[in-house]
Each structure stands twice: as C-alpha cells, then as structure tokens.
Enzyme design. Structure first.
Site, PDB file in Angstrom:
ATOM      1  N   LYS A  67       0.826  -1.222   0.000  1.00 31.55           N
ATOM      2  CA  LYS A  67       0.000   0.000   0.000  1.00 31.55           C
ATOM      3  C   LYS A  67       0.856   1.267   0.000  1.00 31.55           C
ATOM      4  O   LYS A  67       0.750   2.108   0.902  1.00 31.55           O
ATOM      5  CB  LYS A  67      -0.951   0.002   1.198  1.00 31.55           C
ATOM      6  CG  LYS A  67      -1.945  -1.155   1.201  1.00 31.55           C
ATOM      7  CD  LYS A  67      -2.979  -1.006   2.302  1.00 31.55           C
ATOM      8  CE  LYS A  67      -4.049  -2.069   2.266  1.00 31.55           C
ATOM      9  NZ  LYS A  67      -3.609  -3.405   2.677  1.00 31.55           N
ATOM     10  N   HIS A  69       2.234   4.910  -0.565  1.00 31.75           N
ATOM     11  CA  HIS A  69       1.572   6.221  -0.630  1.00 31.75           C
ATOM     12  C   HIS A  69       2.607   7.263  -0.208  1.00 31.75           C
ATOM     13  O   HIS A  69       2.934   7.353   0.981  1.00 31.75           O
ATOM     14  CB  HIS A  69       0.370   6.234   0.322  1.00 31.75           C
ATOM     15  CG  HIS A  69      -0.489   7.450   0.192  1.00 31.75           C
ATOM     16  ND1 HIS A  69      -1.557   7.691   1.010  1.00 31.75           N
ATOM     17  CD2 HIS A  69      -0.438   8.489  -0.657  1.00 31.75           C
ATOM     18  CE1 HIS A  69      -2.138   8.822   0.669  1.00 31.75           C
ATOM     19  NE2 HIS A  69      -1.465   9.339  -0.339  1.00 31.75           N
ATOM     20  N   ILE A  71       5.332  10.809  -1.971  1.00 36.65           N
ATOM     21  CA  ILE A  71       5.537  11.709  -3.110  1.00 36.65           C
ATOM     22  C   ILE A  71       5.956  10.880  -4.320  1.00 36.65           C
ATOM     23  O   ILE A  71       6.462   9.760  -4.170  1.00 36.65           O
ATOM     24  CB  ILE A  71       6.601  12.797  -2.800  1.00 36.65           C
ATOM     25  CG1 ILE A  71       7.953  12.150  -2.446  1.00 36.65           C
ATOM     26  CG2 ILE A  71       6.126  13.719  -1.684  1.00 36.65           C
ATOM     27  CD1 ILE A  71       9.104  13.145  -2.419  1.00 36.65           C
ATOM     28  N   ALA A  73       8.376  10.811  -6.531  1.00 31.28           N
ATOM     29  CA  ALA A  73       9.735  10.274  -6.698  1.00 31.28           C
ATOM     30  C   ALA A  73       9.954   9.072  -5.796  1.00 31.28           C
ATOM     31  O   ALA A  73      10.555   8.065  -6.208  1.00 31.28           O
ATOM     32  CB  ALA A  73      10.761  11.360  -6.388  1.00 31.28           C
ATOM     33  N   THR A  74       9.428   9.127  -4.575  1.00 30.42           N
ATOM     34  CA  THR A  74       9.635   8.031  -3.627  1.00 30.42           C
ATOM     35  C   THR A  74       8.847   6.792  -4.041  1.00 30.42           C
ATOM     36  O   THR A  74       9.358   5.672  -3.977  1.00 30.42           O
ATOM     37  CB  THR A  74       9.245   8.491  -2.203  1.00 30.42           C
ATOM     38  OG1 THR A  74      10.024   9.645  -1.891  1.00 30.42           O
ATOM     39  CG2 THR A  74       9.515   7.418  -1.171  1.00 30.42           C
ATOM     40  N   THR A 120     -11.838  -2.379   2.620  1.00 34.30           N
ATOM     41  CA  THR A 120     -13.082  -3.131   2.842  1.00 34.30           C
ATOM     42  C   THR A 120     -13.586  -3.009   4.282  1.00 34.30           C
ATOM     43  O   THR A 120     -14.681  -3.452   4.596  1.00 34.30           O
ATOM     44  CB  THR A 120     -12.870  -4.615   2.483  1.00 34.30           C
ATOM     45  OG1 THR A 120     -11.566  -5.014   2.916  1.00 34.30           O
ATOM     46  CG2 THR A 120     -12.966  -4.831   1.003  1.00 34.30           C
ATOM     47  N   ARG A 181     -15.666 -13.986   2.949  1.00 32.87           N
ATOM     48  CA  ARG A 181     -16.009 -14.847   4.086  1.00 32.87           C
ATOM     49  C   ARG A 181     -16.934 -15.967   3.631  1.00 32.87           C
ATOM     50  O   ARG A 181     -17.808 -15.742   2.796  1.00 32.87           O
ATOM     51  CB  ARG A 181     -16.742 -14.030   5.171  1.00 32.87           C
ATOM     52  CG  ARG A 181     -15.874 -12.959   5.856  1.00 32.87           C
ATOM     53  CD  ARG A 181     -14.787 -13.599   6.718  1.00 32.87           C
ATOM     54  NE  ARG A 181     -13.970 -12.638   7.432  1.00 32.87           N
ATOM     55  CZ  ARG A 181     -12.813 -12.149   7.001  1.00 32.87           C
ATOM     56  NH1 ARG A 181     -12.347 -12.489   5.823  1.00 32.87           N
ATOM     57  NH2 ARG A 181     -12.113 -11.301   7.732  1.00 32.87           N
ATOM     58  N   GLY A 210      -7.715 -14.067   4.532  1.00 30.53           N
ATOM     59  CA  GLY A 210      -6.713 -14.105   5.593  1.00 30.53           C
ATOM     60  C   GLY A 210      -7.154 -14.934   6.766  1.00 30.53           C
ATOM     61  O   GLY A 210      -7.020 -16.170   6.778  1.00 30.53           O
TER      62      GLY A 210
HETATM   63  O1  C5P Z   1      -8.200 -11.661   7.484  1.00 28.12           O
HETATM   64  P1  C5P Z   1      -8.896 -11.066   6.311  1.00 28.12           P
HETATM   65  O2  C5P Z   1      -9.456 -12.107   5.350  1.00 28.12           O
HETATM   66  O3  C5P Z   1      -9.901  -9.998   6.676  1.00 28.12           O
HETATM   67  O4  C5P Z   1      -7.689 -10.364   5.518  1.00 28.12           O
HETATM   68  C1  C5P Z   1      -7.881  -9.492   4.436  1.00 28.12           C
HETATM   69  C2  C5P Z   1      -6.537  -9.020   3.985  1.00 28.12           C
HETATM   70  O5  C5P Z   1      -6.714  -8.108   2.897  1.00 28.12           O
HETATM   71  C3  C5P Z   1      -5.744  -8.231   5.032  1.00 28.12           C
HETATM   72  O6  C5P Z   1      -4.379  -8.575   4.812  1.00 28.12           O
HETATM   73  C4  C5P Z   1      -5.980  -6.778   4.705  1.00 28.12           C
HETATM   74  O7  C5P Z   1      -4.851  -5.975   4.990  1.00 28.12           O
HETATM   75  C5  C5P Z   1      -6.165  -6.840   3.194  1.00 28.12           C
HETATM   76  N1  C5P Z   1      -6.963  -5.779   2.597  1.00 28.12           N
HETATM   77  C6  C5P Z   1      -8.284  -5.500   2.960  1.00 28.12           C
HETATM   78  N2  C5P Z   1      -8.989  -4.493   2.338  1.00 28.12           N
HETATM   79  C7  C5P Z   1      -8.406  -3.782   1.357  1.00 28.12           C
HETATM   80  C8  C5P Z   1      -7.085  -4.057   0.979  1.00 28.12           C
HETATM   81  C9  C5P Z   1      -6.387  -5.081   1.614  1.00 28.12           C
HETATM   82  O8  C5P Z   1      -8.833  -6.162   3.838  1.00 28.12           O
HETATM   83  N3  C5P Z   1      -9.111  -2.877   0.705  1.00 28.12           N
END
Ligand code: C5P
Length: 232
Positions: A67, A69, A71, A73-74, A120, A181, A210
């Site tokens: 993720k 975020h 400037i 150049a970085t 999300t 889920r 996750g």
């Molecule tokens: O454990 P879970 O299934 O909720 O994990 C979702 C993964 O997706 C986490 O690693 C979370 O950082 C990532 N994620 C997210 N929503 C986003 C972008 C990434 O939940 N918009």
C-alpha cells in the site's frame, strides 16, 4: 467428484502473521491447497519483502500488499526496488499521482500494480467521518477510472463493487477482492463482504482470504472449504 485438493491460483492466502517463521510454517501447512500468497504490513518490517522473494523462487504467486503512498519520486523508486523481487502483484493507494509514479517505477517489469480503492473495513458512515462525501461505491468507481488513466493493472476493492467495476474495465484488468467470508464465518473488522464464489462470479479476478484460513484450527481444511465454495 471435483478434486478439491488442487490449489486455485485465484485464491491468495493473506499471511498476516507475527513472524516469518510462522508464515513459512503456514505455507508448509497449506501445502498443495494454496499456491498464491499475500504478504502485507505485518511481515514487511520483519523481512517480508525477502520472504516474498523466497516464495516467488519456490514457484508461488506472490502479492506484496505494501500500500505505497508518498511523493511521486519516492513511490517510483520504491516500486523500482520492489520490482526486482520477483513478485506478481504490488498495491499502492489509488491516488492518480501515486498510481502514475508506480507505473513509471515498474517500467517493463512483469510486476502488476494494483490501486487500493477503498478499504473493505470502511463503510459509508466511516467514510463520512473521515471527510469523504462519496459513498464507497462512487469513490471506488472514480478511483477505477483514475487507475485506468494511470495505466496500472488493476484495483483492490470489496466484492460488492466487483460487478460494477467489471462492467467498466477491459477483461484483463485485475479486480482483487479481500472482504471474503464463507457463509456464517466470523466477519471480524470487514464490513463490505461476500462469499468466495460470489466474489469471483461477480467479477473478481482474484480473492484474498486471511483470518478465515490462518486463524482456523485447521488451516488446510479451511483452505479446502474455500476451494469447495469456489467450485460448488
Ligand atoms: O483476514 P482477512 O481475510 O480480513 O484479511 C484481508 C486481507 O486483505 C488483510 O491482509 C488486509 O490488509 C487486506 N486488505 C483489505 N482491504 C483492502 C485491501 C487489503 O482487507 N481494501
């Protein structure tokens, strides 16, 4: 009967774990059920980037969810550094300048850049509290347009927006959805969610799961349940 033991490359297991050793053990446990892994901010300061390289060398698909975020150049230089690791996917925040800088940094490398549209875990009320007037759906669609203009490869969104996005983008544009889920599963902090199958049929190219896998008493069995849901 369908062979549910074969991994589906579209399923990324998020290795949100406290140490590289535990992440390596989880990959071992998941064995042939998972071939795609997401490494995020929890492992990044512990050598997550190098661990991603290790997984890529072992033939796994690797999603570095860093993720970015910063400037221009970085972001450009960070993306160039990351592009050498052999990962498949990298996230940056979906701001036009950030996405364009990442596209420049990636150059001719195979690394694909995804813009994180709206987390999300944020719903309309949470966005309003931050100061955004847009609904999550409107903000996501605006950022999808900006991602296309910036020339990056896809976006991360909730499964609930996948269908609307799919209608607006080329077929090869990636739509990666966390917030996945199984019906009846623990939702945790996620707010805009769907089942694995619904996410994919509504237009996601890849899903990220996750805790439903990594926090399960039997992660291998949990991964198989996800595959079964996808194939059911
Ligand atoms: O454990 P879970 O299934 O909720 O994990 C979702 C993964 O997706 C986490 O690693 C979370 O950082 C990532 N994620 C997210 N929503 C986003 C972008 C990434 O939940 N918009």
């Amino acid at each position: 009967m369908t062979d549910t033991t074969l991994a589906d490359p579209r399923l990324y297991a998020a290795l949100d774990l406290p140490s590289i050793e535990e992440a390596r053990a989880m990959v071992e446990t998941l064995g042939d059920a998972v071939m795609s892994y997401k490494i995020g901010l929890q492992l990044l300061p512990l050598g997550g980037a190098q661990f991603g390289q290790e997984l890529a060398n072992a033939g796994k698909n690797v999603f570095l969810d860093f993720k970015l975020h910063d400037i221009d150049a970085t972001v450009e230089k960070a993306t160039r550094s990351i592009a050498g690791l052999g990962a498949d996917l990298l996230t940056v925040h979906a701001r036009p300048d950030v996405m364009k800088a990442a596209a420049r940094g990636r150059g001719e490398n195979d690394l694909k850049i995804l813009g994180v549209t709206v987390l999300t875990s944020l719903d309309h009320e949470a966005l309003r509290a931050i100061g955004y007037q847009h609904s999550p759906e409107d903000l996501v669609m605006r950022r999808v347009e900006q991602a296309l203009e910036a020339g990056i490869d896809g976006v991360v969104s909730s499964p609930l927006e996948a269908a609307a996005i799919r209608g607006q983008v080329p077929d090869d544009f990636l739509v990666v959805t966390p917030g996945v889920r199984l019906p009846g599963g623990d939702v945790g902090d996620q707010k805009r969610i769907a089942s694995p199958k619904d996410a994919l049929t509504s237009g996601a190219s890849h899903i990220v799961v996750g805790r439903p896998i990594t926090s399960a008493p039997n992660p291998y069995a949990a991964a198989l349940s996800i595959l079964e849901n996808i194939r059911g």
